[in-house]
Design an enzyme around this catalytic site. Structure first.
Site, PDB file in Angstrom:
ATOM      1  N   TYR A 266      58.443  24.748  33.012  1.00 14.58           N
ATOM      2  CA  TYR A 266      58.801  23.387  33.427  1.00 14.58           C
ATOM      3  C   TYR A 266      59.617  23.383  34.715  1.00 14.58           C
ATOM      4  CZ  TYR A 266      57.415  20.749  29.228  1.00 14.58           C
ATOM      5  OH  TYR A 266      56.719  20.123  28.228  1.00 14.58           O
TER       6      TYR A 266
ATOM      7  N   ASP B  75      50.288  31.344  18.984  1.00 10.78           N
ATOM      8  CA  ASP B  75      49.010  30.869  18.426  1.00 10.78           C
ATOM      9  C   ASP B  75      49.036  30.940  16.905  1.00 10.78           C
ATOM     10  OD1 ASP B  75      49.100  33.635  18.741  1.00 10.78           O
ATOM     11  OD2 ASP B  75      46.997  33.851  19.315  1.00 10.78           O
TER      12      ASP B  75
ATOM     13  N   ASP C 294      55.427  18.586  18.632  1.00  9.19           N
ATOM     14  CA  ASP C 294      54.475  17.491  18.365  1.00  9.19           C
ATOM     15  C   ASP C 294      53.651  17.802  17.118  1.00  9.19           C
ATOM     16  OD1 ASP C 294      55.245  16.073  20.644  1.00  9.19           O
ATOM     17  OD2 ASP C 294      53.177  15.529  21.139  1.00  9.19           O
TER      18      ASP C 294
ATOM     19  N   LYS D  10      54.769  34.738  23.161  1.00 11.96           N
ATOM     20  CA  LYS D  10      53.406  35.244  23.393  1.00 11.96           C
ATOM     21  C   LYS D  10      53.562  36.620  24.031  1.00 11.96           C
ATOM     22  CE  LYS D  10      48.870  34.732  23.459  1.00 11.96           C
ATOM     23  NZ  LYS D  10      48.064  34.666  22.225  1.00 11.96           N
TER      24      LYS D  10
ATOM     25  N   ASP E 278      57.723  22.273  23.206  1.00 14.69           N
ATOM     26  CA  ASP E 278      57.145  20.932  23.424  1.00 14.69           C
ATOM     27  C   ASP E 278      55.902  20.762  22.562  1.00 14.69           C
ATOM     28  OD1 ASP E 278      56.612  18.424  24.695  1.00 14.69           O
ATOM     29  OD2 ASP E 278      55.089  19.445  25.907  1.00 14.69           O
TER      30      ASP E 278
HETATM   31  C1  IPM Z   1      59.061  15.711  25.297  1.00 13.03           C
HETATM   32  C2  IPM Z   1      58.088  15.149  26.308  1.00 13.03           C
HETATM   33  C3  IPM Z   1      58.518  15.589  27.697  1.00 13.03           C
HETATM   34  C4  IPM Z   1      58.532  17.099  27.730  1.00 13.03           C
HETATM   35  C5  IPM Z   1      57.666  15.025  28.851  1.00 13.03           C
HETATM   36  C6  IPM Z   1      57.574  13.526  28.804  1.00 13.03           C
HETATM   37  C7  IPM Z   1      58.183  15.478  30.184  1.00 13.03           C
HETATM   38  O1  IPM Z   1      56.791  15.549  26.003  1.00 13.03           O
HETATM   39  O2  IPM Z   1      60.258  15.440  25.412  1.00 13.03           O
HETATM   40  O3  IPM Z   1      58.595  16.401  24.392  1.00 13.03           O
HETATM   41  O4  IPM Z   1      57.479  17.722  27.878  1.00 13.03           O
HETATM   42  O5  IPM Z   1      59.617  17.670  27.587  1.00 13.03           O
HETATM   43 MG    MG Z   2      56.605  16.501  24.130  1.00 17.31          MG
END
Ligand code: IPM
Ligand code: MG
Length: 358
Positions: free
Chosen positions: A142, A223, A251, A191, A247
Site C-alpha cells: 500500500y 492461500d 472482508d 506467503k 485487507d
Molecule cells: C479497508 C478498505 C481500504 C483499504 C481502501 C478503501 C483503501 O478496503 O479499510 O479495508 O484497503 O485499506
Molecule cells: Mg478493505
C-alpha cells in the site's frame, strides 16, 4: 470525562452511519456522565468536491488535535476515474500514515443470533468462531514505490511490497499481546514460499515469539488461510498479517459473520489516539436511502471507548445493546432474508438506543 472526537463522515453511506454512532455516543455520555465534543472534517470524495483534494490539511490537523477519530467511509463512482493520488482512497491511506496508525484490529465473531445468516455449513456454524485480525496498516504494498513505465512489452505498471524489521516487530508485538489477553493462540499469515518480504516477516515473528512462550504461534500461507477461514474458522484466535493480506482476509471473515455491515475496526499507533471505522466501504448504491446497517460503525465507536478512552463498561454497554437487538430478531436489509420487512438505518439505531436505557 471530556473527550474531543473528530468526525470524518466521508462519502456514500458514511454520513448516515456516523450520525447513528454519534447518537449512541451521546446516549453513553448522558448515561455515564461524560462529555463528547465533536468536530467534523472533510475527507475523500466530499473533500475533493469541496476543496479539490481528498485529504485537506485542516482534516489532518483537526485529527491530530483530537483525542480520537471516527470515520464513516470514502469513495464512490463519481471519483473513480481520478488519478491514483487524487482518489478518495488515497486520503484514507494518508490519514492512517499521518496519525501513525500502524495497527488495525478487526474482530470477527459469529453472533449466536446471526447463525442463520452465516453462509457456512451447519456443523461449521455450530462450532462458531471469534477471531481478532491484526492487520499491519502503514506499510507493505500500500505504501511502497509504485509507478508506470514503458517496458519490454510497452506500457506497464508496478507496485512494490517492502517491510522493515521494525515494522514487523512492532505489529507482531501487538498481536502477541492481543493473543495473551485472549485464548493464547496466534497465527501469522504470509506467503513465505514466494515472497522475500514474507520470509523476513516469518523470521521476525519467530524471533518475537521467543518473548511470548505463553502464546502458541504458527505460520499459515495466505492461500491456505483463505481456505481455512471457510473450512474451519473456529481454529483462529488472533491472526497477524500484512496490510494487503489483512485487507482481503478481513472482508472474507466479515462475510462469514453474516454481513460485512457488522465488522468494526480500530486503527492504533503508539499513543491512545486511534481512528475507528467500519471495515465496509461507502456503498454508493444505497447511499442516502436510510438502508445501511449502522452496527459496524456503532461497534467501532464502542472500540473507541475501549481502546482510546479506557471506558470498558461503556463499550460493554454498547456491545450488549447490539447483542440484545440482534437476539430480538431485528435486522437491517443486509442481514434480513424473507420474514418481516428490514429496519432502516434510523430504526436500527433507535432499537440500540432503546436498549441503552432512558
Ligand atoms: C479497508 C478498505 C481500504 C483499504 C481502501 C478503501 C483503501 O478496503 O479499510 O479495508 O484497503 O485499506
Ligand atoms: Mg478493505
Amino acid at each position: 470525562m471530556q473527550y474531543k472526537i473528530a468526525l470524518l463522515r466521508g462519502d456514500g453511506i458514511g454520513p448516515e452511519i456516523v450520525d447513528s454512532a454519534v447518537e449512541v455516543l451521546d446516549k453513553i455520555a448522558a448515561r455515564f456522565g461524560h462529555e463528547f465534543q465533536y468536530e467534523s472534517y472533510l475527507i475523500g470524495g466530499s473533500a475533493i468536491d469541496a476543496c479539490g483534494e481528498p485529504l485537506p490539511k485542516e482534516t489532518v490537523e483537526g485529527c491530530l488535535a483530537s483525542d480520537s477519530v471516527l470515520l464513516g467511509a470514502v469513495g464512490g463512482p463519481k471519483w473513480d476515474t481520478l488519478p491514483g493520488n487524487l482518489r478518495p482512497e488515497k486520503a484514507l491511506l494518508g490519514i492512517r500514515a499521518a496519525l501513525g496508525l500502524f495497527t488495525n484490529l478487526r474482530p470477527a465473531k459469529l453472533y449466536h443470533a446471526l447463525r442463520e445468516e452465516c453462509p457456512l455449513r451447519a456443523d461449521i456454524v455450530e462450532r462458531g468462531f471469534d477471531m481478532m485480525i491484526v492487520r499491519e496498516l502503514t506499510g507493505g504494498i500500500y505504501f511502497g514505490e509504485r509507478g508506470m513505465r514503458v517496458g519490454k512489452y510497452g506500457e506497464e505498471a508496478f507496485d512494490t511490497e517492502c517491510y522493515s524489521r521494525m515494522e514487523i516487530e512492532r505489529i507482531a508485538r501487538v498481536a502477541f499481546e492481543a493473543a495473551r489477553k485472549r485464548r493464547g493462540n496466534l497465527i501469522s499469515i504470509d506467503k513465505a514460499n514466494v515472497l522475500e518480504t514474507s520470509r523476513l516477516w516469518r523470521k521476525v515473528v519467530h524471533e518475537i515469539a521467543l518473548e511470548y512462550s505463553d502464546v502458541s504461534c504458527a505460520d499459515m500461507l495466505v492461500d491456505n488461510a483463505a481456505m481455512q477461514l471457510v473450512r474451519n474458522p473456529a481454529q483462529f484466535d488472533v491472526v497477524v498479517t500484512s496490510n494487503m493480506f489483512g485487507d482481503i482476509l478481513s472482508d472474507e471473515a466479515s462475510q462469514i459473520t453474516g454481513s460485512i455491515g457488522m465488522l468494526p475496526s480500530a486503527s492504533l499507533g503508539e499513543g491512545t489516539r486511534g481512528m475507528y471505522e467500519p471495515i465496509h466501504g461507502s456503498a454508493p448504491d444505497i447511499a442516502g436511502q436510510n438502508k445501511a446497517n449502522p452496527i459496524a460503525t456503532i461497534l467501532s465507536a464502542a472500540m473507541m471507548l475501549r481502546y482510546s478512552f479506557a471506558l470498558a463498561d461503556e463499550a460493554d454497554a454498547i456491545e450488549q445493546a447490539v447483542d440484545r437487538v440482534l437476539a430480538a430478531g431485528w435486522r437491517t436489509a443486509d442481514l434480513a432474508h424473507g420474514g418481516a420487512p428490514p429496519l432502516t438505518t434510523k430504526e436500527m439505531t433507535q432499537k440500540i438506543l432503546a436498549e441503552l436505557g432512558e
